[in-house]
Design a protein around this motif. Sequence first.
Motif, short mmCIF file in Angstrom:
data_model
loop_
_atom_site.label_atom_id
_atom_site.label_comp_id
_atom_site.label_asym_id
_atom_site.label_seq_id
_atom_site.Cartn_x
_atom_site.Cartn_y
_atom_site.Cartn_z
N VAL A 34 8.95 -16.78 51.35
CA VAL A 34 9.33 -18.05 50.76
C VAL A 34 10.79 -18.33 51.10
O VAL A 34 11.59 -17.40 51.28
N ASP A 36 12.77 -20.16 49.14
CA ASP A 36 13.55 -20.24 47.90
C ASP A 36 12.70 -19.61 46.80
O ASP A 36 11.56 -20.01 46.58
N ASP A 39 10.48 -21.51 44.24
CA ASP A 39 9.36 -22.33 44.72
C ASP A 39 8.18 -22.26 43.74
O ASP A 39 7.73 -21.16 43.41
N ARG A 41 5.15 -22.70 44.16
CA ARG A 41 3.93 -22.11 44.72
C ARG A 41 3.83 -20.61 44.46
O ARG A 41 2.73 -20.04 44.50
N SER A 142 3.30 -27.10 52.64
CA SER A 142 4.34 -27.49 51.68
C SER A 142 3.74 -28.33 50.55
O SER A 142 2.64 -28.87 50.69
#
Length: 212
Positions: A34, A36, A39, A41, A142
């Motif tokens: 990832v 960041d 995130d 997700r 995304s």
Amino acid sequence: MSLAHLGRLLIVILGLSSPVGAQNRSERQIIVIVADEGDPRVGYVRDAIMFWNRTLADLGLSVRLSEVELAVAPRGHRSIETFARFVSQRGGRVPKGVSGPQPPLELRELGGDVVMLLSVQPLLPFAWPLVGSPGYFVAIRSVQARRPNDNEVLRNVIAHELGHTLGLIHNRGGASLMCGPCSALAVGSRPDGWLSLTDRDRSRLRQFHSSR
Ligand SMILES: [Zn+2]
């Protein structure tokens, strides 16, 4: 090429990607790349892992997915994104196995059973079998902030791709978790927000994984 590699390659050519690793290993290591760590997700991946572990336990199977191991902006992140775009754009039409496009070394070095990229690109998600470790490279598109229920869709997309790494294949059409192509309207139609598994999915899981 070792015999094991040849076996794996043949399975891939036949389109019956085998589940990751040896059949008797009970926990699959899931590494998540990832950009960041905040995130959203990452939370969906955790939800999808819980969904699978519950499902596998209900079926009396011993295999489990590990907790998420985060790789935040790892070395080679950009080349891993480029490889993901390459595979996604050519999905289903690239030669697989040792003759296919080779993953960047940095992806190999992450190891694990499944490396999942939470991509910065709006690509078509996939679970791509690799020869050796990691056994699967998964890429997730995304976030589409303007799409209604995008969080629910993404959770199911992630669970779908993890389903491939457990040996599941597409159910033609319809609204099951492993649908392909899928009817987008189906997501969220169940109270717990997860699309359902079919009897064929369950028997495939039993066929590939040993009981407790
Ligand atoms: Zn699929």
